[in-house]
Design a protein around this motif. Structure first.
Motif, short mmCIF file in Angstrom:
data_model
loop_
_atom_site.label_atom_id
_atom_site.label_comp_id
_atom_site.label_asym_id
_atom_site.label_seq_id
_atom_site.Cartn_x
_atom_site.Cartn_y
_atom_site.Cartn_z
N LEU B 30 0.87 -1.17 0.00
CA LEU B 30 0.00 0.00 0.00
C LEU B 30 0.91 1.22 0.00
O LEU B 30 1.64 1.45 0.96
N GLN B 31 0.89 1.96 -1.10
CA GLN B 31 1.80 3.10 -1.22
C GLN B 31 1.20 4.38 -0.68
O GLN B 31 -0.02 4.51 -0.56
N GLU B 32 2.04 5.32 -0.38
CA GLU B 32 1.64 6.63 0.11
C GLU B 32 0.58 7.24 -0.80
O GLU B 32 0.68 7.14 -2.03
N ASN B 33 -0.42 7.83 -0.16
CA ASN B 33 -1.51 8.54 -0.87
C ASN B 33 -2.50 7.63 -1.58
O ASN B 33 -3.48 8.13 -2.14
N SER B 34 -2.25 6.33 -1.59
CA SER B 34 -3.25 5.46 -2.23
C SER B 34 -4.47 5.35 -1.33
O SER B 34 -4.38 5.45 -0.11
N ARG B 35 -5.59 5.13 -1.95
CA ARG B 35 -6.85 5.17 -1.23
C ARG B 35 -7.26 3.78 -0.75
O ARG B 35 -7.10 2.79 -1.46
N LEU B 36 -7.80 3.72 0.46
CA LEU B 36 -8.30 2.45 0.98
C LEU B 36 -9.77 2.31 0.62
O LEU B 36 -10.43 3.29 0.31
N PRO B 37 -10.27 1.07 0.68
CA PRO B 37 -11.69 0.86 0.40
C PRO B 37 -12.54 1.66 1.37
O PRO B 37 -12.13 1.91 2.50
N SER B 38 -13.73 2.07 0.95
CA SER B 38 -14.62 2.80 1.84
C SER B 38 -15.08 1.88 2.97
O SER B 38 -15.06 0.66 2.85
N VAL B 39 -15.46 2.50 4.05
CA VAL B 39 -15.93 1.75 5.21
C VAL B 39 -17.05 0.79 4.82
O VAL B 39 -17.02 -0.40 5.17
N ARG B 40 -18.01 1.27 4.06
CA ARG B 40 -19.15 0.43 3.70
C ARG B 40 -18.75 -0.68 2.72
O ARG B 40 -19.17 -1.82 2.85
N ASP B 41 -17.92 -0.32 1.76
CA ASP B 41 -17.47 -1.30 0.77
C ASP B 41 -16.70 -2.44 1.44
O ASP B 41 -17.02 -3.62 1.26
N LEU B 42 -15.71 -2.08 2.24
CA LEU B 42 -14.88 -3.10 2.86
C LEU B 42 -15.69 -3.96 3.83
O LEU B 42 -15.52 -5.19 3.89
N SER B 43 -16.60 -3.33 4.56
CA SER B 43 -17.40 -4.10 5.52
C SER B 43 -18.30 -5.10 4.78
O SER B 43 -18.53 -6.20 5.25
N ARG B 44 -18.76 -4.70 3.60
CA ARG B 44 -19.60 -5.61 2.81
C ARG B 44 -18.76 -6.79 2.32
O ARG B 44 -19.17 -7.94 2.41
N ARG B 45 -17.55 -6.48 1.83
CA ARG B 45 -16.69 -7.53 1.28
C ARG B 45 -16.24 -8.51 2.36
O ARG B 45 -16.15 -9.72 2.11
N LEU B 46 -15.95 -8.01 3.54
CA LEU B 46 -15.45 -8.89 4.61
C LEU B 46 -16.58 -9.47 5.45
O LEU B 46 -16.33 -10.27 6.35
N VAL B 47 -17.80 -9.03 5.16
CA VAL B 47 -18.97 -9.48 5.92
C VAL B 47 -18.78 -9.20 7.41
O VAL B 47 -18.92 -10.08 8.27
N ILE B 48 -18.39 -7.98 7.69
CA ILE B 48 -18.31 -7.53 9.08
C ILE B 48 -19.04 -6.20 9.19
O ILE B 48 -19.52 -5.67 8.18
N ASN B 49 -19.10 -5.68 10.39
CA ASN B 49 -19.88 -4.46 10.60
C ASN B 49 -19.11 -3.22 10.17
O ASN B 49 -17.91 -3.11 10.42
N PRO B 50 -19.79 -2.26 9.53
CA PRO B 50 -19.12 -1.01 9.13
C PRO B 50 -18.43 -0.32 10.30
O PRO B 50 -17.35 0.25 10.13
N ASN B 51 -19.05 -0.41 11.47
CA ASN B 51 -18.43 0.22 12.64
C ASN B 51 -17.05 -0.34 12.94
O ASN B 51 -16.17 0.37 13.38
N THR B 52 -16.90 -1.63 12.72
CA THR B 52 -15.62 -2.27 13.00
C THR B 52 -14.53 -1.74 12.07
O THR B 52 -13.42 -1.47 12.49
N VAL B 53 -14.88 -1.59 10.80
CA VAL B 53 -13.92 -1.04 9.84
C VAL B 53 -13.59 0.41 10.21
O VAL B 53 -12.41 0.80 10.25
#
Lengths: 130, 130
Positions: B30-53
DNA sequence: TCAACTGTACTATTTGTGTTAGTACAGAAG
DNA sequence: CTTCTGTACTAACACAAATAGTACAGTTGA
């Protein structure tokens, strides 16, 4: 042996104590067959519950670091893990990776880290080369 | 970036995710300035709660690893810790000691460990020498 | 402007961990 | 036999971890 517990810490008491015992054995400050304080004695000294001490001793015995002789006390076991070399290596690599990760994120250079490793290594009681 | 969560693991989900992100940054995946998945997107993909992300992102931002731009997303921050050199060194030594402790207790020799350190070091993206 | 995305904040609830407390049992030593 | 040792078990409390749901605020682009 003098152990100390920080009840204000967020890391559980049983973890703190377990780590201190592991460290003492790895550094040779607790030698093979030497006896540890009794559950009741240590719990009184650290002002924690006897159950918590017993839990630590049980965990470390499960890991093969301690041996308990009922009615006599708990003693440092003979060295030697029952894990396969592959399993032991994998376990160690997890710790090595987290060490490197933290080192990079803290901004240290590879040279600095190499030096840390070299210097700190002397504090531990390594097994003689095979 | 592909993260994976083991819900059966005893280590908390937010710890697993945080460690994977830290590791990815330290290894340069993960390089400097690169963007991480959105809270909602990542929580959907990992099947966990948005709050946890969100909790993980908040923690890593507090540590200076991530920067969030409201409405835009979360990004990898520029390297550089705000801790003093002494504090950074002490923090790293704790990890080094637990690594050495485990190495001794697993029965490895000093030579073997030196070799592990040498080999594994190549996987990380070290800061250039000062 | 408005729709659709972004992160943030908050409450409520459930589940599990950590810790203490207390009691009881069993082996070993003097 | 008394007194030390570790073990086992239940109960209770506090807190952490995780989920669910709702609401709010900043940014972008049609």
């Amino acid at each position: 042996m003098d152990f100390n517990i920080d009840v204000a810490s967020r890391t559980p008491i049983y973890r703190q104590l377990a780590e201190q015992i592991r460290s003492a054995i790895a550094r040779g400050r607790l030698q093979e067959n030497s006896r540890l304080p009794s559950v009741r004695d240590l719990s009184r000294r650290l002002v924690i519950n006897p159950n918590t001490v017993a839990r630590v001793y049980t965990e470390l015995e499960r890991d093969g670091l301690l041996v308990t002789r009922h009615g006599l006390g708990v003693f440092v076991a003979s060295p030697g893990s029952d894990l396969t070399r592959k399993a032991r290596r994998e376990r160690l690599m997890l710790l090595l990776d987290s060490f490197f990760t933290e080192a990079v994120l803290l901004g240290f250079t590879a040279e600095e880290v190499r030096e840390f490793v070299q210097d700190r290594s002397a504090q531990f009681q390594w097994q003689a080369g095979v």
